[in-house]
Scaffold this motif. Structure first.
Motif, PDB file in Angstrom:
ATOM      1  N   ILE A 213      15.014   7.032   4.301  1.00  0.00           N
ATOM      2  CA  ILE A 213      14.609   5.394   5.005  1.00  0.00           C
ATOM      3  C   ILE A 213      13.529   4.852   3.501  1.00  0.00           C
ATOM      4  N   GLU A 214      13.917   3.835   3.052  1.00  0.00           N
ATOM      5  CA  GLU A 214      13.672   2.924   1.787  1.00  0.00           C
ATOM      6  C   GLU A 214      11.490   3.411   2.125  1.00  0.00           C
ATOM      7  N   SER A 215      12.249   2.660   0.455  1.00  0.00           N
ATOM      8  CA  SER A 215      10.667   3.303   0.090  1.00  0.00           C
ATOM      9  C   SER A 215      10.187   1.810   0.530  1.00  0.00           C
ATOM     10  N   THR A 216       8.650   1.957   0.682  1.00  0.00           N
ATOM     11  CA  THR A 216       7.432   1.547   0.705  1.00  0.00           C
ATOM     12  C   THR A 216       7.212   0.665  -0.639  1.00  0.00           C
ATOM     13  N   ILE A 217       6.810  -0.409  -0.064  1.00  0.00           N
ATOM     14  CA  ILE A 217       6.703  -1.864  -1.355  1.00  0.00           C
ATOM     15  C   ILE A 217       4.926  -2.719  -0.797  1.00  0.00           C
ATOM     16  N   VAL A 218       4.537  -2.565  -1.992  1.00  0.00           N
ATOM     17  CA  VAL A 218       3.448  -3.077  -2.065  1.00  0.00           C
ATOM     18  C   VAL A 218       3.510  -4.071  -2.602  1.00  0.00           C
ATOM     19  N   ASP A 219       2.416  -5.348  -2.271  1.00  0.00           N
ATOM     20  CA  ASP A 219       3.553  -6.885  -3.135  1.00  0.00           C
ATOM     21  C   ASP A 219       1.489  -6.717  -4.421  1.00  0.00           C
ATOM     22  N   LEU A 220       1.636  -6.517  -5.554  1.00  0.00           N
ATOM     23  CA  LEU A 220       0.571  -7.046  -6.432  1.00  0.00           C
ATOM     24  C   LEU A 220       0.720  -7.760  -6.899  1.00  0.00           C
ATOM     25  N   SER A 221       1.438  -9.118  -7.050  1.00  0.00           N
ATOM     26  CA  SER A 221       1.123  -9.926  -7.812  1.00  0.00           C
ATOM     27  C   SER A 221       0.239 -11.080  -6.972  1.00  0.00           C
ATOM     28  N   GLY A 222      -0.270 -10.747  -6.144  1.00  0.00           N
ATOM     29  CA  GLY A 222      -1.108 -11.734  -5.747  1.00  0.00           C
ATOM     30  C   GLY A 222      -2.694 -11.426  -5.799  1.00  0.00           C
ATOM     31  N   ASP A 223      -3.586 -12.531  -5.270  1.00  0.00           N
ATOM     32  CA  ASP A 223      -5.149 -12.219  -4.870  1.00  0.00           C
ATOM     33  C   ASP A 223      -5.507 -10.422  -4.846  1.00  0.00           C
ATOM     34  N   SER A 224      -5.074  -9.848  -3.754  1.00  0.00           N
ATOM     35  CA  SER A 224      -5.435  -8.643  -2.935  1.00  0.00           C
ATOM     36  C   SER A 224      -3.814  -8.085  -2.553  1.00  0.00           C
ATOM     37  N   PRO A 225      -4.023  -6.950  -2.539  1.00  0.00           N
ATOM     38  CA  PRO A 225      -2.756  -5.958  -1.994  1.00  0.00           C
ATOM     39  C   PRO A 225      -2.159  -6.531  -0.757  1.00  0.00           C
ATOM     40  N   ARG A 226      -1.138  -5.708  -1.078  1.00  0.00           N
ATOM     41  CA  ARG A 226      -0.344  -6.180   0.285  1.00  0.00           C
ATOM     42  C   ARG A 226       0.797  -5.171   0.292  1.00  0.00           C
ATOM     43  N   ILE A 227      -0.161  -5.115   1.549  1.00  0.00           N
ATOM     44  CA  ILE A 227       2.258  -4.308   2.227  1.00  0.00           C
ATOM     45  C   ILE A 227       3.162  -4.604   2.903  1.00  0.00           C
ATOM     46  N   VAL A 228       3.953  -4.855   1.824  1.00  0.00           N
ATOM     47  CA  VAL A 228       5.400  -5.909   2.570  1.00  0.00           C
ATOM     48  C   VAL A 228       6.489  -5.004   3.639  1.00  0.00           C
ATOM     49  N   ARG A 229       6.085  -3.887   2.577  1.00  0.00           N
ATOM     50  CA  ARG A 229       7.218  -2.614   4.447  1.00  0.00           C
ATOM     51  C   ARG A 229       6.622  -2.036   4.212  1.00  0.00           C
ATOM     52  N   VAL A 230       6.922  -1.026   5.436  1.00  0.00           N
ATOM     53  CA  VAL A 230       6.380   0.151   5.524  1.00  0.00           C
ATOM     54  C   VAL A 230       7.239   0.908   4.945  1.00  0.00           C
ATOM     55  N   GLY A 231       7.421   2.297   4.476  1.00  0.00           N
ATOM     56  CA  GLY A 231       8.727   3.060   3.742  1.00  0.00           C
ATOM     57  C   GLY A 231       8.137   4.787   3.660  1.00  0.00           C
ATOM     58  N   ALA A 232       8.672   4.978   2.952  1.00  0.00           N
ATOM     59  CA  ALA A 232       8.847   6.657   3.104  1.00  0.00           C
ATOM     60  C   ALA A 232       7.582   7.512   1.425  1.00  0.00           C
ATOM     61  N   ILE A 233       6.424   6.811   1.130  1.00  0.00           N
ATOM     62  CA  ILE A 233       5.388   7.052   1.065  1.00  0.00           C
ATOM     63  C   ILE A 233       4.351   6.396   1.872  1.00  0.00           C
ATOM     64  N   ASP A 234       3.628   6.805   2.687  1.00  0.00           N
ATOM     65  CA  ASP A 234       2.390   7.207   3.926  1.00  0.00           C
ATOM     66  C   ASP A 234       1.370   5.852   3.599  1.00  0.00           C
ATOM     67  N   VAL A 235       1.514   4.722   3.968  1.00  0.00           N
ATOM     68  CA  VAL A 235      -0.099   3.795   3.465  1.00  0.00           C
ATOM     69  C   VAL A 235      -1.345   4.720   3.296  1.00  0.00           C
ATOM     70  N   ALA A 236      -1.129   5.463   4.162  1.00  0.00           N
ATOM     71  CA  ALA A 236      -2.873   5.886   3.633  1.00  0.00           C
ATOM     72  C   ALA A 236      -3.027   7.342   2.715  1.00  0.00           C
ATOM     73  N   ALA A 237      -1.516   7.506   2.232  1.00  0.00           N
ATOM     74  CA  ALA A 237      -1.603   8.375   0.672  1.00  0.00           C
ATOM     75  C   ALA A 237      -1.771   6.764  -0.351  1.00  0.00           C
ATOM     76  N   LEU A 238      -1.872   5.944  -0.559  1.00  0.00           N
ATOM     77  CA  LEU A 238      -2.052   4.881  -0.917  1.00  0.00           C
ATOM     78  C   LEU A 238      -3.627   4.391  -1.625  1.00  0.00           C
ATOM     79  N   ALA A 239      -4.134   4.955   0.197  1.00  0.00           N
ATOM     80  CA  ALA A 239      -5.602   4.546   0.058  1.00  0.00           C
ATOM     81  C   ALA A 239      -6.540   4.492  -0.860  1.00  0.00           C
ATOM     82  N   PRO A 240      -6.415   5.869  -1.698  1.00  0.00           N
ATOM     83  CA  PRO A 240      -7.257   6.349  -2.657  1.00  0.00           C
ATOM     84  C   PRO A 240      -7.482   5.080  -3.770  1.00  0.00           C
TER      85      PRO A 240
END
Ligand code: TXA
Ligand code: MG
Length: 317
Positions: free
Chosen positions: A169-196
């Protein structure tokens, strides 16, 4: 270094297209700094010019060679998750990534893949490799070299074979180019793992995000999502109307012929790994309708469910 890798790096330098394995899906690679190579890549994919592609970078490259104004949070995520299936969208450095790789945007999606052949290729090439999934636009992503050959044929100059992809399954995509981070596509890395690192983060493409069409990842067969309880009766109803039907589920219900029960994955990891191959199997068997019971919506199951909903959405479009 293997001659296949050397030859692949030479082809990329000459503006060629090289497909290569990653831990997620196979990518169709081109020199990220070469506008002409990128135009050919888009033509082969059949991808609209305003859909940016992901740029894969060597393990030792450092973010600053490809991105500017890199926030601390991006460095932390890269440190923790690279090499791996996480794509970071950052402001693009134009000398390293042509606007043609970025759909004309100021940003670029970057990742270091966790796959030996991909890393060796990046190392030999020594620069960024723009690589969308190596399928035609909107279709099922490839997870073996054979899938790439059957999708792209002679339109690709070389296919490096690294065996079946480990994640599928494709990668998880996080957009860090704006004022606040946004998950653009859910994917192989669980969003919960990014929370810390990210804290509470918005999930969803937002109005401006490209390439996140609801209809995508589609086989020719119509995909219908079902609860476990309803799967058998749905499948049987279709066969009663003269349709050829296949069924995909972790625990398939018992159904009589002529429903084709696709080999069930044993767990959600295997579900992710074989999902695209099973969608292709359904097409190869010539089925009209594929009834699918998605896995539970936890961990990798969230990304599998996302891809299945998109496959189903394009079925009715
Ligand atoms: O796992 C993966 O990510 C695979 C392997 C080959 O690395 N690649 C992949 O690429 O799935 P592709 O082109 O099929 O999907 C890339 C998606 C685009 O559809 C878009 O949504 C997003 O990445 N993307 C790329 N660059 C972006 C940018 N600058 N801003 C927002 N989204 C971007
Ligand atoms: Mg794709």
């Amino acid at each position: 270094m293997s001659t296949a890798i050397e030859r692949a790096a030479e082809l990329l330098r000459a503006g060629g297209l090289v497909a290569f394995p990653t831990e997620t899906v196979y990518g169709l690679g081109a020199d990220a700094a070469n506008a002409i190579a990128l135009r050919r890549l888009y033509a082969v994919k059949g991808r609209p010019a305003d859909h940016p592609v992901i740029v894969h970078i060597p393990a030792d490259a450092g973010l600053d060679a490809y991105a500017r104004a890199v926030p601390d949070v991006a460095r932390e995520l890269a440190e923790q998750f690279w090499p791996g299936p996480l794509t970071l969208v950052l402001l693009r450095r134009p000398a390293a990534v042509t606007a043609d790789a970025a759909g004309g945007r100021e940003t670029v999606g970057l990742r270091v893949p966790a796959e030996a052949t991909a890393l060796a290729l990046l190392d030999a090439f020594g620069g960024g490799i723009a690589a969308p999934s190596a399928n035609r636009f909107g279709r099922v992503s490839p997870t073996t070299a054979a899938h790439v050959h059957s999708d792209l044929g002679d339109d690709v100059d070389l296919v490096l074979d690294g065996g079946p992809c480990m994640i599928g399954i494709e990668s998880t995509i996080v957009d860090l180019s704006g004022d606040s981070p946004r998950i653009v596509r859910v994917g192989a890395i669980d969003v919960a793992a990014l929370a810390p690192v990210l804290g509470d983060v918005a999930v969803g493409s937002g109005a401006a995000a490209p390439g996140t069409l609801a209809h995508h990842y589609a086989p020719r067969a119509r995909v219908e999502l079902s609860t476990p309880a309803a799967a058998a009766s749905r499948a049987v109803a279709h066969t009663a109307s003269g349709r050829r039907v296949a069924l995909l589920a972790l625990t398939p219900p018992s159904v009589s012929e002529p429903v084709i029960v696709l080999l069930p994955p044993v767990d959600v990891e295997e579900y992710a790994r074989v999902l695209y191959a099973r969608l292709r199997d359904a097409d190869a068997a010539g089925v009209d309708v594929l009834v699918v019971v998605p896995p539970p919506e936890v961990g990798l199951g969230i990304a599998v469910g996302d891809r299945l909903r998109r496959a189903a959405a394009s079925s009715v479009a």
